[in-house]
Design an enzyme around this catalytic site. Structure first.
Site, PDB file in Angstrom:
ATOM      1  CG  ASP A  67      -0.253  -0.266   2.613  1.00 61.06           C
ATOM      2  OD1 ASP A  67       0.932  -0.167   2.462  1.00 61.06           O
ATOM      3  OD2 ASP A  67      -0.783  -0.193   3.738  1.00 61.06           O
ATOM      4  CG  HIS A  68       3.375   2.658   2.879  1.00 63.46           C
ATOM      5  ND1 HIS A  68       2.474   1.493   3.640  1.00 63.46           N
ATOM      6  CD2 HIS A  68       3.845   3.209   3.839  1.00 63.46           C
ATOM      7  CE1 HIS A  68       2.285   2.220   4.786  1.00 63.46           C
ATOM      8  NE2 HIS A  68       3.013   3.177   4.966  1.00 63.46           N
ATOM      9  CG  ASP A 122       2.180   1.505   9.209  1.00 63.62           C
ATOM     10  OD1 ASP A 122       2.712   1.829   8.101  1.00 63.62           O
ATOM     11  OD2 ASP A 122       1.300   2.554  10.043  1.00 63.62           O
ATOM     12  NE  ARG A 382       2.981   9.662  12.295  1.00 61.38           N
ATOM     13  CZ  ARG A 382       3.197   8.648  12.226  1.00 61.38           C
ATOM     14  NH1 ARG A 382       3.693   7.807  11.227  1.00 61.38           N
ATOM     15  NH2 ARG A 382       2.905   7.706  13.346  1.00 61.38           N
ATOM     16  CB  SER A 544       7.276   6.394  10.781  1.00 60.80           C
ATOM     17  OG  SER A 544       7.915   5.330  10.216  1.00 60.80           O
ATOM     18  NE  ARG A 546       9.522   6.129   8.226  1.00 61.71           N
ATOM     19  CZ  ARG A 546       9.303   7.529   7.574  1.00 61.71           C
ATOM     20  NH1 ARG A 546       9.932   8.171   7.474  1.00 61.71           N
ATOM     21  NH2 ARG A 546       7.634   7.727   7.531  1.00 61.71           N
TER      22      ARG A 546
END
Ligand code: MIC
Ligand code: SF4
Length: 653
Positions: A67-68, A122, A382, A544, A546
């Protein structure tokens, strides 16, 4: 003793301690029922999972979403998708293909189950709290361990009760509820806590509204947020064709919360988070009249069918103002199909909205960047500086209603002023058929073990192995290569966007962008040294999940991050990749240190082994600063082993 819903779900999943839930802040480990990953964090998670050497995931359900990284400018993103698809087939995961929607929205619609635990790579995984899940965001390596059957370790959170009364006025929406919580609590107010919603106002909120609130609870820094599972949850689950997965869940009568926040829904006004922080909240009426150049509807926060219906109700029969570019990314393909069936999509197209694909898209800077100095109203979660792709754009986070009115008027306007037409128009779209399309055509089910074992994993040339973490030495002497301020986000540490995201599977290459927004010379300077410190302020690493924000600094030689306080997921990621997180014992000592100072620490390994603090000394004048070692017992072992991968390979739990 009466328990909160959070405590009930945590107790039902408790692996450690055996004796039951401990005091707040103590270490706990919980069993994870479901996991999710997305493509930008998934490749690293599965590269790590592959090294565990299992035949199949051990969870009840694991899903890999695309999806990203859906802008395919060259082979890189599509190669990642192919890798992820082959890994899903090989190890028994569901696979949600590109175009099927944003992981959190699809997971809520197709897989989430009240009372279960969900761990996702996520930070917006807490969306699942909208149906009564304990759904937590984590780094990919933690998710890999959970897929391998390992428990998830965390500190026993405080449980903050949010007591809702009243009901929302027309023109005020769930986004305004969470913006109100952010206004009161700030982006660091939720660290170490779960926000549990209860009270008579809960019943008036639908599941998509609840999911907006739990989704954006991530911006509080919270571990997660949770709503009870009630009749509204039942009707949502039934509409999704999954009524048999529903169970009622609520806190016990008399449950005690660590603090209670009271919100009267009837008294709320439309709100907006101003540039550049989700907690810079003001009323929409105080911003009224400000010209807007872009409107973006979507993201995992506000892209459900009811969100699109609210927008369509406002823009029906009107046209997007000449000075505004408007775009919409439906949260899932199912939502898009429902929008088509109910006429919502037609209204949006007629009004002049650009229909973007069902994916994260503009939220993560994958296209649709605003103009220079533009004012973009987004229904997202965000608005960190530069995240939209345009460094000098002003991004405001608002409800779909506020965004829709700005799209047609060209200025920020208060949606409650058109409340009566809004309420009646919304009825047009909220018809019973809205819930009836269910289409799993772009979900690929796990293969049976016999077939799965034969699947060959496909690896494109951009997919490089995850670099190993170095062992922490017992003493260090190296410079402060960067001194950062408060609320540094992982977008500041490792930006995303269309240029950088395709490198998520290639740490040597992506590391060139480390701290690019704060100091473009960081990469070259780091290459010149064989180790360094980074110094920061409060809430370092917010945003995030990440792990690239830990991995790339690790790859460039960052050994210690010394700050006033950390955001939860980032601190765990630092530990997982062998970087020592230290906290100023006296926050005012932060002011004494400068970029370029050479700092020395000795006895690091014994301090990690058991001490609460360590002394950091500045070379030259000998200034000494006390640093707290705020680590649970397992994190200490992980750091001593050289990171979570090494710890797990050595049999650590
Ligand atoms: C985000 O919203 O920042 C992301 C992109 O979804 C991240 C994950 C990532 O960086 O891949 C998140 O929220 O964890
Ligand atoms: Fe995607 Fe944005 Fe949600 Fe992150 S916050 S998962 S980028 S939609």
């Amino acid at each position: 003793m009466p328990l909160s819903l959070t405590e009930k779900i945590l107790s039902a999943h408790l692996v450690e301690p055996k004796e039951g839930l401990p005091a707040r802040g103590a270490d706990i480990a919980i069993r994870i029922d479901q996991t999710l990953t997305q493509d930008a964090t998934g490749t690293m998670a599965y590269l790590q999972f592959e090294t565990i050497g299992l035949d199949r995931v051990k969870t009840e359900l694991s899903v890999s979403y695309i999806d990203h990284n859906t802008l395919q400018e060259d082979y890189k993103n599509m190669d990642d998708h192919r890798y992820l698809q082959s890994v899903a087939a090989r190890y028994g995961l569901w696979f949600s293909r590109a175009g099927n929607g944003i992981c959190h929205q699809v997971h809520l619609e197709r897989f989430g189950i009240p009372g279960k635990t969900l761990l996702g790579s996520d930070s917006h995984t807490p969306t699942g709290g909208g149906i009564g899940m304990i759904a937590i965001g984590a780094g990919g390596l933690d998710v890999a361990v959970a897929m391998g059957g390992g428990a998830f370790h965390l500190s026993m959170p405080r449980v903050f009760g949010v007591r809702l009364t009243g009901s929302l006025r027309a023109g005020v929406s769930a986004k305004d509820v969470i913006l109100e919580v952010l206004r009161r609590e700030t982006v660091k107010g939720g660290v170490g806590s779960v926000y549990e919603y209860f009270g008579p106002g809960v019943a008036s909120l639908s599941v998509p509204q609840r999911a907006t609130i739990t989704n954006m609870g991530a911006e509080l820094g919270a571990t997660c947020s949770v709503f009870p599972s009630d009749e509204a949850t039942r009707s949502f689950m039934e509409a999704m064709g999954r009524g048999s997965d529903w169970t009622p869940l609520a806190a016990d009568e008399g449950a005690r919360y660590d603090k209670v926040i009271e919100i009267d829904l009837s008294s709320l006004a439309p709100l907006a988070a101003q540039p550049h922080s989700p907690d810079a909240v003001a009323t929409v009426s105080s911003l009224a009249g400000k010209p807007v150049t872009q409107v973006a509807i979507g993201s995992c926060t506000n892209s459900s069918l009811s969100d699109l219906a609210a927008v369509a109700a406002i823009v029906k029969g009107k046209t997007v103002a000449p000075g505004v570019e408007a775009g919409i990314s439906p949260g899932s393909r199912q939502t898009l199909m429902q929008a088509e069936k109910t006429g919502i999509l037609g209204e949006l197209i007629r009004a002049g909205f650009r229909i973007l694909e069902s994916a994260c898209g503009p939220c993560i800077g994958m296209g649709f960047a605003p103009n220079s100095g533009g004012v973009s109203l987004r229904t997202f979660n965000r608005n960190f500086k530069g995240r939209s792709g345009t460094p000098d754009a002003s991004v405001y986070l608002v409800s779909p209603e506020t965004a829709a009115i700005a799209a047609i008027t060209g200025v920020i306007s208060d949606p409650t002023l058109v409340a009566s037409s809004l309420a009646s128009a919304a009825q047009v779209f909220n018809t019973p058929e809205c819930g009836c399309i269910r289409d799993d055509g772009m979900l690929i089910a796990p293969l049976p073990l016999g077939q799965a074992n034969k699947v060959e994993i496909v690896r494109g040339p951009n997919i490089k192995p995850c670099p190993a973490s170095p062992e922490l030495p017992d003493s260090l002497e190296c410079p402060v290569l960067l001194k950062a301020g408060d609320n540094v986000s992982t977008d500041d540490i490792m930006p995303a966007g269309a240029k950088v995201l395709p490198l998520r599977s290639n740490i040597p290459e992506i590391s060139r962008f480390t701290f690019e927004r704060l100091d473009p010379s960081f990469y070259d300077r780091a290459k010149a040294f064989s180790g360094c410190f980074v110094v920061g302020g409060e809430n370092y690493g917010q945003g995030s999940s990440r792990e690239h924000a830990a991995l790339a600094p690790m790859y460039l030689g960052v050994r210690v991050v010394f700050v006033k306080s950390f955001a939860r997921i980032h601190k765990a990621n630092l530990v997982n990749y062998g970087i020592l997180p230290l906290v100023f014992a006296d926050p005012s000592a932060y002011d004494l240190l400068s970029q370029g100072d050479v700092l020395a620490v000795s006895g690091i390994r014994s301090a990690i082994g058991g001490a609460d603090s360590v002394t950091v000394t500045r070379k030259g004048d000998g200034l000494s600063v006390t640093a707290k070692v705020e680590l649970d017992a397992r994190s200490r072992k992980i750091l001593l082993s050289g990171g979570l991968a090494a710890y797990t390979r050595a049999g650590g739990q």
